[in-house]
Motif scaffolding. Structure first.
Motif, mmCIF file in Angstrom:
data_model
loop_
_atom_site.group_PDB
_atom_site.id
_atom_site.type_symbol
_atom_site.label_atom_id
_atom_site.label_comp_id
_atom_site.label_asym_id
_atom_site.label_seq_id
_atom_site.Cartn_x
_atom_site.Cartn_y
_atom_site.Cartn_z
ATOM 1 N N VAL A 1 0.807 -1.231 0.000
ATOM 2 C CA VAL A 1 0.000 0.000 0.000
ATOM 3 C C VAL A 1 0.836 1.274 0.000
ATOM 4 C CG1 VAL A 1 -1.904 -1.148 1.179
ATOM 5 C CG2 VAL A 1 -0.226 0.131 2.538
ATOM 6 N N ALA A 2 2.110 1.173 0.315
ATOM 7 C CA ALA A 2 2.949 2.372 0.482
ATOM 8 C C ALA A 2 2.846 3.369 -0.671
ATOM 9 C CB ALA A 2 4.401 1.960 0.714
ATOM 10 N N PRO A 3 2.854 2.946 -1.940
ATOM 11 C CA PRO A 3 2.803 3.934 -3.037
ATOM 12 C C PRO A 3 1.444 4.615 -3.195
ATOM 13 C CG PRO A 3 3.700 1.812 -3.781
ATOM 14 C CD PRO A 3 3.051 1.579 -2.455
ATOM 15 N N ASP B 1 -1.280 8.075 4.367
ATOM 16 C CA ASP B 1 -0.788 7.810 5.719
ATOM 17 C C ASP B 1 -0.976 6.325 6.018
ATOM 18 O OD1 ASP B 1 0.222 8.720 8.341
ATOM 19 O OD2 ASP B 1 -1.741 8.072 9.071
ATOM 20 N N VAL B 2 -0.012 5.736 6.714
ATOM 21 C CA VAL B 2 -0.086 4.334 7.129
ATOM 22 C C VAL B 2 0.372 4.244 8.568
ATOM 23 C CG1 VAL B 2 0.690 1.970 6.711
ATOM 24 C CG2 VAL B 2 0.451 3.553 4.777
ATOM 25 N N LYS B 3 -0.422 3.597 9.403
ATOM 26 C CA LYS B 3 -0.008 3.418 10.794
ATOM 27 C C LYS B 3 -0.558 2.104 11.327
ATOM 28 C CE LYS B 3 -3.886 6.034 12.811
ATOM 29 N NZ LYS B 3 -4.256 7.206 13.660
ATOM 30 N N THR B 4 0.068 1.626 12.387
ATOM 31 C CA THR B 4 -0.374 0.425 13.085
ATOM 32 C C THR B 4 -0.770 0.814 14.499
ATOM 33 O OG1 THR B 4 1.139 -0.959 11.796
ATOM 34 C CG2 THR B 4 0.279 -1.885 13.837
ATOM 35 N N ASP B 5 -1.961 0.413 14.930
ATOM 36 C CA ASP B 5 -2.405 0.803 16.268
ATOM 37 C C ASP B 5 -1.927 -0.204 17.309
ATOM 38 O OD1 ASP B 5 -4.151 -1.379 16.257
ATOM 39 O OD2 ASP B 5 -5.961 -0.178 15.958
ATOM 40 N N ALA B 6 -2.303 0.030 18.556
ATOM 41 C CA ALA B 6 -1.769 -0.761 19.671
ATOM 42 C C ALA B 6 -2.150 -2.231 19.585
ATOM 43 C CB ALA B 6 -2.256 -0.174 20.994
ATOM 44 N N LYS C 1 -6.390 7.131 2.542
ATOM 45 C CA LYS C 1 -6.348 7.746 1.214
ATOM 46 C C LYS C 1 -7.293 8.940 1.269
ATOM 47 C CE LYS C 1 -5.538 8.006 -3.279
ATOM 48 N NZ LYS C 1 -4.198 8.281 -3.846
ATOM 49 N N LYS C 2 -6.739 10.155 1.188
ATOM 50 C CA LYS C 2 -7.542 11.367 1.349
ATOM 51 C C LYS C 2 -8.478 11.572 0.167
ATOM 52 C CE LYS C 2 -4.179 13.749 4.276
ATOM 53 N NZ LYS C 2 -3.260 14.925 4.404
ATOM 54 N N PHE D 1 -14.386 10.580 -3.242
ATOM 55 C CA PHE D 1 -15.188 11.564 -2.511
ATOM 56 C C PHE D 1 -14.853 11.510 -1.026
ATOM 57 C CE2 PHE D 1 -18.903 12.411 0.148
ATOM 58 C CZ PHE D 1 -19.203 13.715 -0.217
ATOM 59 N N TYR D 2 -14.799 10.316 -0.484
ATOM 60 C CA TYR D 2 -14.559 10.142 0.951
ATOM 61 C C TYR D 2 -13.063 10.119 1.277
ATOM 62 C CZ TYR D 2 -19.436 8.528 1.226
ATOM 63 O OH TYR D 2 -20.798 8.425 1.145
ATOM 64 N N ASN D 3 -12.732 10.491 2.497
ATOM 65 C CA ASN D 3 -11.451 10.114 3.070
ATOM 66 C C ASN D 3 -11.577 8.625 3.391
ATOM 67 O OD1 ASN D 3 -10.305 12.819 3.188
ATOM 68 N ND2 ASN D 3 -11.782 13.201 4.817
ATOM 69 N N VAL D 4 -10.853 7.815 2.659
ATOM 70 C CA VAL D 4 -11.006 6.365 2.784
ATOM 71 C C VAL D 4 -10.003 5.830 3.800
ATOM 72 C CG1 VAL D 4 -10.865 4.157 1.580
ATOM 73 C CG2 VAL D 4 -11.881 6.143 0.436
ATOM 74 N N TYR D 5 -10.537 5.253 4.859
ATOM 75 C CA TYR D 5 -9.710 4.566 5.851
ATOM 76 C C TYR D 5 -9.818 3.067 5.571
ATOM 77 C CZ TYR D 5 -9.211 8.835 8.616
ATOM 78 O OH TYR D 5 -8.890 10.108 9.048
ATOM 79 N N ALA D 6 -8.792 2.524 4.963
ATOM 80 C CA ALA D 6 -8.732 1.085 4.711
ATOM 81 C C ALA D 6 -8.078 0.439 5.919
ATOM 82 C CB ALA D 6 -7.931 0.800 3.444
ATOM 83 N N VAL D 7 -8.845 -0.325 6.661
ATOM 84 C CA VAL D 7 -8.363 -0.897 7.916
ATOM 85 C C VAL D 7 -8.249 -2.412 7.766
ATOM 86 C CG1 VAL D 7 -8.744 -1.101 10.392
ATOM 87 C CG2 VAL D 7 -9.488 0.966 9.182
ATOM 88 N N PHE D 8 -7.041 -2.899 7.928
ATOM 89 C CA PHE D 8 -6.774 -4.336 7.882
ATOM 90 C C PHE D 8 -6.717 -4.806 9.338
ATOM 91 C CE2 PHE D 8 -5.140 -2.323 4.098
ATOM 92 C CZ PHE D 8 -5.613 -3.143 3.079
#
Length: 343
Positions: free
Chosen positions: A30-32, A36-41, A49-50, A193-200
């Motif tokens: 997904v990096a390219p 923003d990419v982050k890992t939560d606790a 993807k804005k 249209f949306y700020n897309v939060y793709a959550v794995f």
């Protein structure tokens, strides 16, 4: 769709709570395409993807697979285990597994039980419970104890293969196929249209745990969970009990054991399918659940629907899907992300 990516995903180990190999692979992919990419606790991978608006769309696909956890190494070298997630013991007997040790080894193992010629006729007529199964790794007791520890895990072992008319089979299609769809969506997304939060997400198979924490941290206006569902379109099952059928398109969920889909969202998704010529089927499931069950109850509530990929022989190492169903799932998720969905 590049199905070679799905092939790679299915072969990675990722039992619930041990999803790091899958997370590393996705991060590289997904990096390219990510802002923003982050890992939560808890271990969820959250990719942003804005979009062109101030509204947020949460798309979730769980990384984990059902598997086994070693809890005892016998003096004879045989391993005893407990299931991680829902596994039918009938699918385990005489199967191969990979035992992943804390030392970094991946050992071939074979699941066995007492053979037929030393059991009674009455015993042979019954399903073998998990407590009577063991893993043979071909080692002596001392060798096994030196290399394997309680808490090490094992994954089902079966290669990805394509067969028949657009069919594919592998272990862990639940839910690496959903992960694959979400990866393909991020690659294809242009000015959403949306700020897309793709959550794995992590630990879906043991209680939707990752989705609950991830959704809490995202102010989502709308959400979709991309996951598999049972397809019972097989001999011995009446048509009214199929739930979904292979090749009939993406399953738009109306109800399952954890969620009744928001009425406006459910109807809007069906209208969108008709407008975009996306093949779909309504999923009415008396059992089962997915990340939508946790997401829709987050904070003050999130309109959420599960987009379900029909899958035969689910939670086994021979899960079967139809390529066209994955393509239709991607088409619907992509259509939702690109333009505002009025519900």
């Amino acid at each position: 769709m590049d199905f070679s990516t799905l092939q790679q995903l299915t072969q990675l180990p990722g039992v619930s709570g041990r999803e790091s190999a899958v997370r590393r692979f996705i991060s590289q992919q997904v990096a390219p395409y990510a802002d923003d990419v982050k890992t939560d606790a808890l271990g969820n991978l959250i990719v942003l993807k804005k979009g062109t608006s101030d509204k947020n769309l949460l798309l979730a696909a769980h990384m984990d697979e059902v598997g086994l956890m070693i809890h005892y190494i016998g003096p004879d070298g045989f391993l005893r285990f407990v299931p991680v997630g829902g596994i039918d013991p009938r699918t385990l007997l005489a199967q191969r597994v990979t035992v992943h040790t804390s030392g970094g080894e991946a050992l071939l193992g074979v699941i066995g039980t007492r053979p037929a010629h030393v059991t009674t006729e009455a015993e042979r007529g019954k399903a073998v419970p998990i407590g009577d199964l063991f893993i043979d790794v071909g080692l002596t007791g001392a060798e096994a104890a030196a290399r394997i520890q309680p808490g090490d895990f094992a994954t089902l072992r079966r290669p990805y293969e394509e067969f028949g008319s657009g069919r594919l089979t592998a272990k862990a299609l639940d839910n690496r196929s959903g992960v694959f769809v979400l990866l393909e969506l991020l690659k294809a997304l242009k000015n959403p249209f949306y700020n897309v939060y793709a959550v794995f997400t992590v630990q879906e198979e043991v209680g939707l745990r990752g989705a609950g924490t991830a959704a809490y941290g995202i102010e989502a206006h709308l959400a979709l969970a991309i996951d598999t569902t049972g397809a019972a379109d097989i001999p011995g099952s009446a048509p009214q009990n199929y739930i979904t059928a292979l090749g009939a398109g993406v399953g738009v969920t109306a109800i399952d054991a954890r969620t009744i889909t928001h009425e406006g969202l459910f109807n809007a998704l069906k209208r969108l399918c008709l407008a975009k010529n996306i093949r779909y089927q309504v999923r009415v499931a008396p059992r089962g659940g997915n990340d939508a069950g946790a997401i829709h109850q987050s904070k003050t509530g999130v309109p959420c629907c599960a987009l379900s990929i029909p899958t035969r022989y689910i939670h086994s190492n021979t899960e079967v899907q139809c390529k066209s169903d994955l393509e239709q799932t991607l088409a619907l998720a992509l259509a939702v992300a690109q333009e505002e969905l009025v519900i």
